[in-house]
Every structure is written in structure tokens, then in C-alpha cells.
Design a protein around this motif. Structure first.
Motif, PDB file in Angstrom:
ATOM      1  N   ILE A   1     -12.084   6.205  -3.498  1.00  0.00           N
ATOM      2  CA  ILE A   1     -10.846   5.453  -3.290  1.00  0.00           C
ATOM      3  C   ILE A   1     -10.796   4.182  -4.139  1.00  0.00           C
ATOM      4  O   ILE A   1      -9.750   3.855  -4.711  1.00  0.00           O
ATOM      5  N   MET A   2     -11.924   3.487  -4.232  1.00  0.00           N
ATOM      6  CA  MET A   2     -11.946   2.212  -4.958  1.00  0.00           C
ATOM      7  C   MET A   2     -12.929   2.258  -6.122  1.00  0.00           C
ATOM      8  O   MET A   2     -13.607   1.284  -6.418  1.00  0.00           O
TER       9      MET A   2
ATOM     10  N   GLU B   1      -8.556  -4.334   1.080  1.00  0.00           N
ATOM     11  CA  GLU B   1      -7.144  -3.957   0.993  1.00  0.00           C
ATOM     12  C   GLU B   1      -6.474  -4.583  -0.229  1.00  0.00           C
ATOM     13  O   GLU B   1      -5.716  -3.912  -0.943  1.00  0.00           O
TER      14      GLU B   1
ATOM     15  N   ILE C   1     -15.688   5.526   0.156  1.00  0.00           N
ATOM     16  CA  ILE C   1     -14.646   4.599  -0.308  1.00  0.00           C
ATOM     17  C   ILE C   1     -14.903   4.174  -1.747  1.00  0.00           C
ATOM     18  O   ILE C   1     -14.008   4.205  -2.598  1.00  0.00           O
TER      19      ILE C   1
ATOM     20  N   THR D   1       1.323   1.788  -3.615  1.00  0.00           N
ATOM     21  CA  THR D   1       0.132   2.279  -4.329  1.00  0.00           C
ATOM     22  C   THR D   1      -0.176   3.729  -3.964  1.00  0.00           C
ATOM     23  O   THR D   1      -0.665   4.493  -4.796  1.00  0.00           O
TER      24      THR D   1
ATOM     25  N   THR E   1       0.835  -1.208   0.000  1.00  0.00           N
ATOM     26  CA  THR E   1       0.000   0.000   0.000  1.00  0.00           C
ATOM     27  C   THR E   1       0.866   1.253   0.000  1.00  0.00           C
ATOM     28  O   THR E   1       0.468   2.280  -0.572  1.00  0.00           O
TER      29      THR E   1
ATOM     30  N   GLU F   1      -0.498   6.769  -6.645  1.00  0.00           N
ATOM     31  CA  GLU F   1      -1.619   7.703  -6.693  1.00  0.00           C
ATOM     32  C   GLU F   1      -1.140   9.145  -6.554  1.00  0.00           C
ATOM     33  O   GLU F   1      -1.642  10.049  -7.235  1.00  0.00           O
TER      34      GLU F   1
ATOM     35  N   LEU G   1      -5.814   1.567   2.863  1.00  0.00           N
ATOM     36  CA  LEU G   1      -6.094   1.895   1.468  1.00  0.00           C
ATOM     37  C   LEU G   1      -5.188   3.051   1.052  1.00  0.00           C
ATOM     38  O   LEU G   1      -4.301   3.445   1.801  1.00  0.00           O
ATOM     39  N   ASN G   2      -5.409   3.600  -0.130  1.00  0.00           N
ATOM     40  CA  ASN G   2      -4.585   4.730  -0.558  1.00  0.00           C
ATOM     41  C   ASN G   2      -4.830   5.961   0.305  1.00  0.00           C
ATOM     42  O   ASN G   2      -3.996   6.862   0.344  1.00  0.00           O
TER      43      ASN G   2
ATOM     44  N   SER H   1      -5.830  -3.114  -7.926  1.00  0.00           N
ATOM     45  CA  SER H   1      -6.472  -2.189  -8.877  1.00  0.00           C
ATOM     46  C   SER H   1      -5.567  -0.991  -9.133  1.00  0.00           C
ATOM     47  O   SER H   1      -5.469  -0.508 -10.268  1.00  0.00           O
ATOM     48  N   THR H   2      -4.852  -0.507  -8.097  1.00  0.00           N
ATOM     49  CA  THR H   2      -3.915   0.602  -8.284  1.00  0.00           C
ATOM     50  C   THR H   2      -2.717   0.169  -9.118  1.00  0.00           C
ATOM     51  O   THR H   2      -2.189   0.947  -9.922  1.00  0.00           O
TER      52      THR H   2
ATOM     53  N   ASN I   1      -7.701  -2.838  -3.392  1.00  0.00           N
ATOM     54  CA  ASN I   1      -7.089  -1.524  -3.555  1.00  0.00           C
ATOM     55  C   ASN I   1      -5.673  -1.641  -4.117  1.00  0.00           C
ATOM     56  O   ASN I   1      -5.286  -0.898  -5.018  1.00  0.00           O
TER      57      ASN I   1
END
Length: 433
Positions: A211-212, A175, A207, A53, A50, A57, A326-327, A181-182, A178
Motif C-alpha cells: 500500500i505504501m 494517512e 502495508i 487517492t 483518501t 489507484e 489508506l487506499n 504519495s498517491t 498515503n
């Protein structure tokens, strides 16, 4: 041997360290690697990925703002190599820490027979025994489940999957979704019931929208069969992608099944002193069920150790803070013992809190979301759901205030460090007091 600890995850490692500090004789037995699931397969691996990621981002955001022009080339193989290298360093430090208080660490698979622990063809009698053998991923009874990956396989994947089907709807599922996908995977989450039931609806909405947003969510959906590169849903729909199980965890309690009393879910039954049904046998961490969190396992391990050493100690589980890595961190806590009446509840929702690492988020209006429920009559916090770059430290701190049952007027003396704890200031001092 006075004290034997089986399992060196957060519970067993901290218990052994505490016993050693108290001057107790200790053998710590570990089947695989010291530090358990957390460092080797779980939260530390998730946090490491993370971190990457979040950087991706941030890079994308700076490019979009126009003051940075860069193109990232991601090597998953190199990421895994460096995570593994860091794990080895931390294992060495964890072993040194335990040995520094005089503990003896033995690597091998233990078994228990009456008052004897056997490992590597050696036998050890004990006065006190702590079972801290943790848990492993639960694999549902689905045809083709052998094709599915789990968190144990993250560092074994050769490259970023093109498509990934995550089966499960909890924190681990979110998690993992996330992360990949990133990194560029096309990700589906398939939940048997609701996705992220642990948090409030508005927090979940933020979220999914902010975020997602690249993740496809299938709620109230069952997978009936898994294949190497696809899954079959109950409604007949096929989804391409490698199956990944994030369907909970099952305790490694087989070592104790004929020794102490187990709960219906096969976790080891313990009281608030971490004692099992046998007087001189204790258990702590994920093998006992409950909150499967590293800080809770540490607390349980230390509680068990103190009782093993003759210092009466109890564990309490009220107001346990939790987070989704998450991010942007999502953290939450609830006072399960609150007796607040419905008419006395007051909820404040703050759509955007700046603070550390949030300056450049302001341009896009995605600084986060916090929702706080107060007991207006008694001037207490009941529940917090917070999404912000500082939510992990914010909610951990505020959970302490909740756990200690402080009146919110006491918070007036809190002096924040700008911008690190501005969120605390806005939630409590500016919005409430």
C-alpha cells in the motif's frame, strides 16, 4: 441556564443533541466551526482526500489491466474548494440538527469564572457544565518547528508538495503519507521509534510492501531542526521536503486548568461517568485524553449528557475498533480484558480475502491480509488486524461480538450479504467454526 456545553466537536455536539432530546435546556458554545476537528481539520478531510487517492489507484489499476485508457489531471485547488463547500453544507446540517431539539448555539470564545460562563460579553450561570474543547496538534520542541505544517494546514496548501517530510510514526502520519504519495509527492516518514506500533508486524509488512511502497520510512530517527523545505536528522543527514508534524495531540484544557483536576499530561481527569473533580462539571472527548477517536468522543458526550440529565450512565472502553484510512482500509481491534493464556492462543492469517471492491485486485493478488487471534479454550476472539476493502465494517461488527463477549458458536446464525460481508464468513464461519 441548566446545561452549558463548551465545544461542538463530536463529544459536545452529540451531548447537546442528547440533552435536547431528553427535554433539557442547553446552550452550546463553539469558538470556531460546529463539528470540531473531525469535520473541519481531521478525519473527514483525510477521508475526502483518501476517496480521491483510491480513485487514482483504481484508475491506474484499470489502465494496467488494459481495458481502460485514461489520464487523470489533478487540481488540488479544486479539491480543496469542493471539500470546503461540502464542509459548509455539513456545518449547516449539524447546526440545524441541534437547533431542531431546542438548543441555543452561540459562536464565540468562552471563559469560566466560578459558576459563570462568559462569551461575547454575556454571562450565563449553569447547573451543569460540559467541557468538550478537544485537542490540537502537538508541536515538538524542535528548532525551526514554526516552518512545519500540521493537519490544520491541509486545506491551506496551494498545491501538491513536490517533497514532504512527515515527522511522526502513528496513524495520522501513515494517512497523510498515503494521500500525498498517491497524489505524486515524494514522501519520507521520520519516526522517533517504530512506525505503526498499533498493529501487528505482519500487517505492517503488508502495508509497507503493498500500500505504501513508494514512501520512505525512517524508524528510530530524530529530527533536530526543521527548515522551510528540509529537515536535519540527528545523524547529520538532510532530507529535502516541507516538514509536516504528525506527532500527536495536546488537549485544549487551558479553560479548565484552575477549575478542575487535570492529569499529568494536562488532559481533564474524569471518571467513567465523565464527571470531573467538581460535582456539576463534566468533560468528554479529546480533552480528556484516551482514545482520540470520533466514535469514542460521541459515546463519551452522550454518557456525560445522560448523567447531566439525571440518567446514570457509564462508559466502557473495551474492544475499541480503529482504522487507518489508506487506499485499502486497515482496521484493527484488541480485547484488552482478555485473560487468555498463551497456550490457548491460536492465530489464523489469511493472505487474501476478496469481497466488495476487490474483484479487480485478484489479478494482482493484492486483495488484502487478515490476522485473527482466537482464545481456543473459551472460543472467543482476542485480536483482529484486517486489510481489505471491507475491513472497516467487518472489524466494527466483529468488535461488537468481542465487546459483548459472545461465544463464536453464536456466530453460526450470521447470514452474510454477498459480497459485502464475505470477509466475516471466511474469518469466522469458514476458518474457525
Amino acid at each position: 441556564m441548566k446545561n452549558i456545553v463548551i465545544g461542538s466537536g463530536p463529544a459536545g455536539r452529540l451531548a447537546s443533541l442528547e440533552l435536547g432530546k431528553l427535554g433539557e435546556e442547553v446552550i452550546l458554545i463553539e469558538k470556531n466551526h460546529i463539528a470540531g476537528t473531525c469535520l473541519n481539520e481531521g478525519c473527514m478531510v483525510v477521508c475526502a482526500l483518501t476517496d480521491i487517492t483510491k480513485f487514482i489507484e483504481t484508475n491506474n489499476r484499470f489502465n494496467a489491466h488494459g481495458f481502460l485508457k485514461s489520464q487523470l489531471e489533478i487540481s488540488y485547488e479544486k479539491i480543496v474548494e469542493k471539500i470546503t463547500e461540502t464542509q459548509k453544507k455539513l456545518r449547516y446540517l449539524n447546526q440545524q440538527e441541534n437547533e431542531s431539539v431546542g438548543n441555543n448555539i452561540i459562536y464565540g470564545e468562552a471563559s469560566i469564572d466560578n459558576n459563570v460562563v462568559r462569551v461575547n460579553n454575556e454571562s450565563f450561570e449553569y447547573d451543569n457544565l460540559l467541557i468538550a474543547t478537544g485537542a490540537r496538534p502537538f508541536i515538538p520542541d524542535i528548532k525551526g518547528s514554526e516552518f512545519g505544517l500540521t493537519n490544520k494546514d491541509i486545506l491551506k496548501i496551494d498545491d501538491i508538495p513536490e517533497k514532504l517530510n512527515i515527522i511522526g510514526g502513528g496513524i495520522i502520519a501513515a494517512e497523510i503519507a498515503n494521500i500525498y504519495s498517491t497524489l505524486g509527492s515524494e514522501v519520507n516518514i521520520i519516526a522517533r521509534s517504530s512506525f505503526l506500533k498499533e498493529i501487528t508486524p505482519n500487517t505492517k509488512k503488508y502495508i509497507l510492501e503493498n500500500i505504501m511502497s513508494d514512501v520512505n520510512i525512517y524508524e528510530n530517527t530524530d529530527v533536530v531542526e526543521a527548515f522551510k523545505n528540509k529537515v536535519l536528522l540527528k545523524n547529520g543527514e538532510e532530507l529535502e521536503g516541507i516538514p509536516f508534524f504528525a506527532t500527536g495531540r495536546t488537549p485544549n484544557s487551558e479553560i479548565a486548568k484552575d477549575l478542575v483536576e487535570l492529569n499529568n499530561d494536562k488532559t481533564i481527569k474524569v471518571n467513567e461517568m465523565m464527571e470531573t473533580s467538581l460535582e456539576n462539571i463534566y468533560a468528554a472527548g479529546d480533552v480528556t485524553g484516551g482514545y482520540q477517536l470520533t466514535p469514542v468522543a460521541r459515546k463519551e458526550g452522550i454518557t456525560a449528557a445522560r448523567n447531566m440529565a439525571g440518567y446514570s450512565n457509564k462508559v466502557s472502553y473495551n474492544c475499541i475498533p480503529q482504522t487507518l484510512s489508506l487506499n485499502m482500509e486497515v482496521s484493527f481491534v484488541e480485547n484488552e480484558k482478555s485473560e487468555c493464556l498463551e497456550k490457548d492462543k491460536k492465530t489464523i492469517a489469511i493472505p487474501a480475502i476478496a469481497g466488495p471492491s476487490a474483484f479487480w485486485n485478484i489479478l494482482n493478488g493484492d486483495t488484502g491480509y487478515s490476522e485473527i487471534e482466537f482464545d481456543e479454550k473459551n472460543n472467543k476472539i482476542n485480536r483482529i488486524n484486517s486489510i481489505s476493502p471491507s475491513s472497516v465494517s467487518d472489524v466494527a461488527y466483529l468488535s461488537y461480538i468481542m465487546r459483548m463477549n459472545y461465544d463464536l458458536d453464536d456466530y453460526d446464525e450470521f447470514l452474510e450479504i454477498h459480497p459485502s460481508t464475505d470477509t466475516n464468513y471466511k474469518i469466522i464461519k469458514n476458518m474457525w467454526l
